[in-house]
Design a protein around this motif. Structure first.
Motif, PDB file in Angstrom:
ATOM      1  N   LEU A 283      20.361  31.671 -60.314  1.00  0.00           N
ATOM      2  CA  LEU A 283      19.913  30.719 -59.297  1.00  0.00           C
ATOM      3  C   LEU A 283      18.389  30.661 -59.247  1.00  0.00           C
ATOM      4  N   GLY A 284      17.747  31.835 -59.309  1.00  0.00           N
ATOM      5  CA  GLY A 284      16.297  31.869 -59.278  1.00  0.00           C
ATOM      6  C   GLY A 284      15.679  31.172 -60.477  1.00  0.00           C
ATOM      7  N   GLY A 285      16.237  31.395 -61.657  1.00  0.00           N
ATOM      8  CA  GLY A 285      15.722  30.743 -62.852  1.00  0.00           C
ATOM      9  C   GLY A 285      15.848  29.236 -62.779  1.00  0.00           C
ATOM     10  N   PHE A 286      16.910  28.763 -62.157  1.00  0.00           N
ATOM     11  CA  PHE A 286      17.170  27.338 -62.001  1.00  0.00           C
ATOM     12  C   PHE A 286      16.044  26.668 -61.211  1.00  0.00           C
ATOM     13  N   PHE A 287      15.709  27.234 -60.058  1.00  0.00           N
ATOM     14  CA  PHE A 287      14.712  26.610 -59.185  1.00  0.00           C
ATOM     15  C   PHE A 287      13.282  26.904 -59.614  1.00  0.00           C
ATOM     16  N   ARG A 288      13.020  28.061 -60.204  1.00  0.00           N
ATOM     17  CA  ARG A 288      11.663  28.335 -60.692  1.00  0.00           C
ATOM     18  C   ARG A 288      11.292  27.394 -61.827  1.00  0.00           C
ATOM     19  N   ALA A 289      12.258  27.061 -62.685  1.00  0.00           N
ATOM     20  CA  ALA A 289      11.981  26.138 -63.785  1.00  0.00           C
ATOM     21  C   ALA A 289      11.556  24.772 -63.262  1.00  0.00           C
ATOM     22  N   LEU A 290      12.229  24.289 -62.219  1.00  0.00           N
ATOM     23  CA  LEU A 290      11.860  23.007 -61.616  1.00  0.00           C
ATOM     24  C   LEU A 290      10.437  23.062 -61.072  1.00  0.00           C
ATOM     25  N   GLN A 291      10.087  24.167 -60.435  1.00  0.00           N
ATOM     26  CA  GLN A 291       8.756  24.305 -59.843  1.00  0.00           C
ATOM     27  C   GLN A 291       7.672  24.362 -60.910  1.00  0.00           C
ATOM     28  N   PHE A 292       7.901  25.144 -61.956  1.00  0.00           N
ATOM     29  CA  PHE A 292       6.886  25.289 -62.995  1.00  0.00           C
ATOM     30  C   PHE A 292       6.644  23.982 -63.738  1.00  0.00           C
ATOM     31  N   THR A 293       7.716  23.273 -64.079  1.00  0.00           N
ATOM     32  CA  THR A 293       7.554  22.009 -64.789  1.00  0.00           C
ATOM     33  C   THR A 293       6.825  20.989 -63.924  1.00  0.00           C
ATOM     34  N   SER A 294       7.156  20.947 -62.641  1.00  0.00           N
ATOM     35  CA  SER A 294       6.493  20.020 -61.713  1.00  0.00           C
ATOM     36  C   SER A 294       5.018  20.361 -61.569  1.00  0.00           C
ATOM     37  N   LEU A 295       4.701  21.640 -61.440  1.00  0.00           N
ATOM     38  CA  LEU A 295       3.308  22.069 -61.306  1.00  0.00           C
ATOM     39  C   LEU A 295       2.506  21.756 -62.567  1.00  0.00           C
ATOM     40  N   ASN A 296       3.093  22.032 -63.718  1.00  0.00           N
ATOM     41  CA  ASN A 296       2.390  21.793 -64.982  1.00  0.00           C
ATOM     42  C   ASN A 296       2.084  20.317 -65.197  1.00  0.00           C
ATOM     43  N   THR A 297       2.968  19.452 -64.715  1.00  0.00           N
ATOM     44  CA  THR A 297       2.805  18.014 -64.939  1.00  0.00           C
ATOM     45  C   THR A 297       1.838  17.391 -63.950  1.00  0.00           C
ATOM     46  N   ILE A 298       1.976  17.722 -62.678  1.00  0.00           N
ATOM     47  CA  ILE A 298       1.165  17.043 -61.661  1.00  0.00           C
ATOM     48  C   ILE A 298      -0.313  17.393 -61.765  1.00  0.00           C
ATOM     49  N   ALA A 299      -0.646  18.472 -62.462  1.00  0.00           N
ATOM     50  CA  ALA A 299      -2.059  18.818 -62.648  1.00  0.00           C
ATOM     51  C   ALA A 299      -2.820  17.714 -63.357  1.00  0.00           C
ATOM     52  N   PHE A 300      -2.116  16.871 -64.145  1.00  0.00           N
ATOM     53  CA  PHE A 300      -2.771  15.825 -64.921  1.00  0.00           C
ATOM     54  C   PHE A 300      -2.561  14.432 -64.317  1.00  0.00           C
ATOM     55  N   ALA A 301      -2.063  14.380 -63.081  1.00  0.00           N
ATOM     56  CA  ALA A 301      -1.745  13.091 -62.473  1.00  0.00           C
ATOM     57  C   ALA A 301      -2.982  12.223 -62.266  1.00  0.00           C
TER      58      ALA A 301
ATOM     59  N   GLY B  63       1.658  11.646 -57.758  1.00  0.00           N
ATOM     60  CA  GLY B  63       2.343  11.747 -59.047  1.00  0.00           C
ATOM     61  C   GLY B  63       3.472  10.770 -59.256  1.00  0.00           C
ATOM     62  N   ASP B  64       3.550   9.714 -58.453  1.00  0.00           N
ATOM     63  CA  ASP B  64       4.676   8.773 -58.583  1.00  0.00           C
ATOM     64  C   ASP B  64       4.705   8.085 -59.947  1.00  0.00           C
ATOM     65  N   VAL B  65       3.533   7.823 -60.519  1.00  0.00           N
ATOM     66  CA  VAL B  65       3.498   7.184 -61.837  1.00  0.00           C
ATOM     67  C   VAL B  65       4.108   8.112 -62.889  1.00  0.00           C
ATOM     68  N   LEU B  66       3.756   9.396 -62.825  1.00  0.00           N
ATOM     69  CA  LEU B  66       4.306  10.361 -63.774  1.00  0.00           C
ATOM     70  C   LEU B  66       5.807  10.533 -63.595  1.00  0.00           C
ATOM     71  N   ALA B  67       6.267  10.448 -62.346  1.00  0.00           N
ATOM     72  CA  ALA B  67       7.685  10.634 -62.053  1.00  0.00           C
ATOM     73  C   ALA B  67       8.514   9.399 -62.372  1.00  0.00           C
TER      74      ALA B  67
END
Length: 470
Positions: A357-375, A449-453
């Motif tokens: 369960l932890g791996g499931f939600f941490r993956a979502l957080q890390f990918t979101s953080l990595n992407t929005i840095a370049f928004a 980050g709506d454009v990226l999403a």
């Protein structure tokens, strides 16, 4: 194959090498400690020094990539990391292993941001989320097999084979990069900011090493060194304001999305350093599990991560970055806090469920953080943004390792024998630190980050509202 698929898959082949290395060594720490005649908790220095080296040299990666070309620097970094891995395998004492891990960190410092720079400069902005997800999915193979590989190797052979595996992976990654990734245009930088490099190097090095020294000696000297590191970074901030070409461009913090990615992201990533360090120790030192048993349980975190990354883009499109980052930070932190309930009587199936369960939600957080840095960053800021974000990530990880080691020693009464209670308290405190990141995400604009999403409807509505306001 399309560029948005080719590039992330190739750079991920190199990142897999690092993922295997970091997760396998965490599982094998007790065995390595026994072979070298050191206490298990002292081996956290092999993780900390790697992260320290990463942090010190990350600022120069952007300058090297702009001056010599991202592809050339990326291949050179892979070669250096692979060579350092061979030195790790040949280590006969803790000092040699730590020195070799420091060299690995230098190679990783050049590799990590350059890989992401290749990605963001090769893939259109509107396809960045898909590319980030695609790059992340192959990389989870590393953590998936890392704990099992580490446990398996310890069970049948020497821990040294954990590092030997990097040789074929490194060679394959270099060949694929040269064959299938085109040259990234060189961006000339007027001069190297030597003063900035010295200040950031001293600051980051003193900060991380100070934490590490405090965990080993539990006296004020380590804390004084850490405060000296903070002072050096403060001096760099003053220097960066006056410099025309700072090694790290702090003006990036004017972007709310970049601030949230680094500020809140750093608090959340403390758990990224703490969890892989504490779980294998808990299961082997307290529960009496073998390295293979420990690896078989902890690797399921990556299965959860793999499952989440297949639906990350749909979740972000449906809810937006702001809501996902805020609520998911709380959920993922709660799942880590649940690890405090683990005892020798806890059945493996329960631990597997919580870790999955932890791996499931941490993956979502890390990918979101990595992407929005370049928004909100433009093309000229990309190399600075990748270097600065990677540096912040590694500092946060090293702080996570140091904080967890401090907590384990404190709640174990300073004894080398770790207790179940010490692990429970450490999990709870690190989870609270991770959860506090939600405050940064709460301050983000609703349309961040709506454009990226790919939320085209929401972007159009926001534009209409802005035109109406004018």
């Amino acid at each position: 194959m399309e560029t948005r698929k080719t590039v992330p898959l190739i750079v991920a082949s190199a990142l897999i090498m690092q993922q295997i290395d970091s997760t396998a060594i965490a599982t094998a720490l007790p065995s390595i400690a026994n072979a070298l005649g050191e206490p298990a908790v002292a081996l956290h220095s092999t993780i900390t020094v790697y992260l320290l080296s990463l942090g010190v040299f990350l600022p120069v990666s952007g300058w090297f990539a702009d001056r010599f070309g991202a592809r050339l620097v990326f291949c050179s970094a892979i070669a250096l990391f692979t060579f350092a891995s061979l030195l790790c395998a040949a280590s006969t004492n803790l000092t040699m292993l730590i020195a070799s891990r420091a060299l690995q960190g230098f190679g990783g410092a050049l590799m990590l941001p350059t890989a992401r720079l290749i990605l963001v400069r090769s893939v259109p902005r509107e396809e960045l989320v898909s590319a980030m997800v695609l790059m992340s999915m192959p990389a989870v193979v590393g953590p998936a097999i890392g704990p099992l590989f580490g446990g398996f190797i310890i069970s049948i052979s020497s821990w040294r084979w954990i590092f030997w595996i990097n040789l074929p992976v490194g060679i394959i990654a270099i060949v694929l990069t040269l064959m299938l990734i085109g040259k990234i245009p060189v961006v000339a930088r007027p001069s190297f900011d030597f003063t900035g490099f010295v200040l950031t190097g001293i600051g980051i090095g003193a900060l991380i090493f100070g934490f590490d020294a405090f965990t080993r000696e539990m006296n004020a000297n380590g804390l004084l060194l850490a405060f000296a590191g903070l002072a050096s970074l403060g001096l760099y901030a003053l220097h960066a304001r006056r410099s025309a070409n700072p090694i790290l461009d702090l003006r990036l913090f004017r972007h709310p999305t970049f601030r949230a990615s680094l500020g809140g992201g750093s608090l959340f990533r403390v758990s990224m350093g703490a969890l892989p360090f504490m779980l294998p120790l808990l299961m082997q030192e307290v529960f009496g599990y073998t390295p293979l048993q420990s690896g078989a349980i902890t690797f399921v975190s990556t299965i959860g991560a793999f499952g989440m990354r297949t639906i990350t883009k749909r979740i972000l499109r449906r809810f937006g970055f702001r809501r996902v980052l805020f609520w998911n930070a709380l959920i993922a932190s709660f799942s880590m806090g649940l690890c405090a309930l683990f005892t020798p009587d806890t059945t493996p199936i329960v631990m597997v469920f919580v870790i999955l369960l932890g791996g499931f939600f941490r993956a979502l957080q890390f990918t979101s953080l990595n992407t929005i840095a370049f928004a909100e960053t433009d093309d000229s800021e990309m190399s600075h943004a990748t270097s600065l974000s990677q540096m912040a990530q590694r500092i946060a990880q090293s702080v996570g390792v140091a904080v967890s080691a401090i907590l384990l020693q404190y709640y174990s009464g300073g004894s080398e024998t770790l207790t179940n209670f010490a692990f429970a308290m450490a999990f709870i405190i690190v989870a609270l630190i991770s959860a506090s990141s939600c405050l940064s995400f709460f301050r983000l604009p609703q349309n961040a980050g709506d454009v990226l999403a790919g939320r085209k409807k929401e972007v159009a509505e926001a534009q209409q509202e802005a035109e109406a306001a004018e």
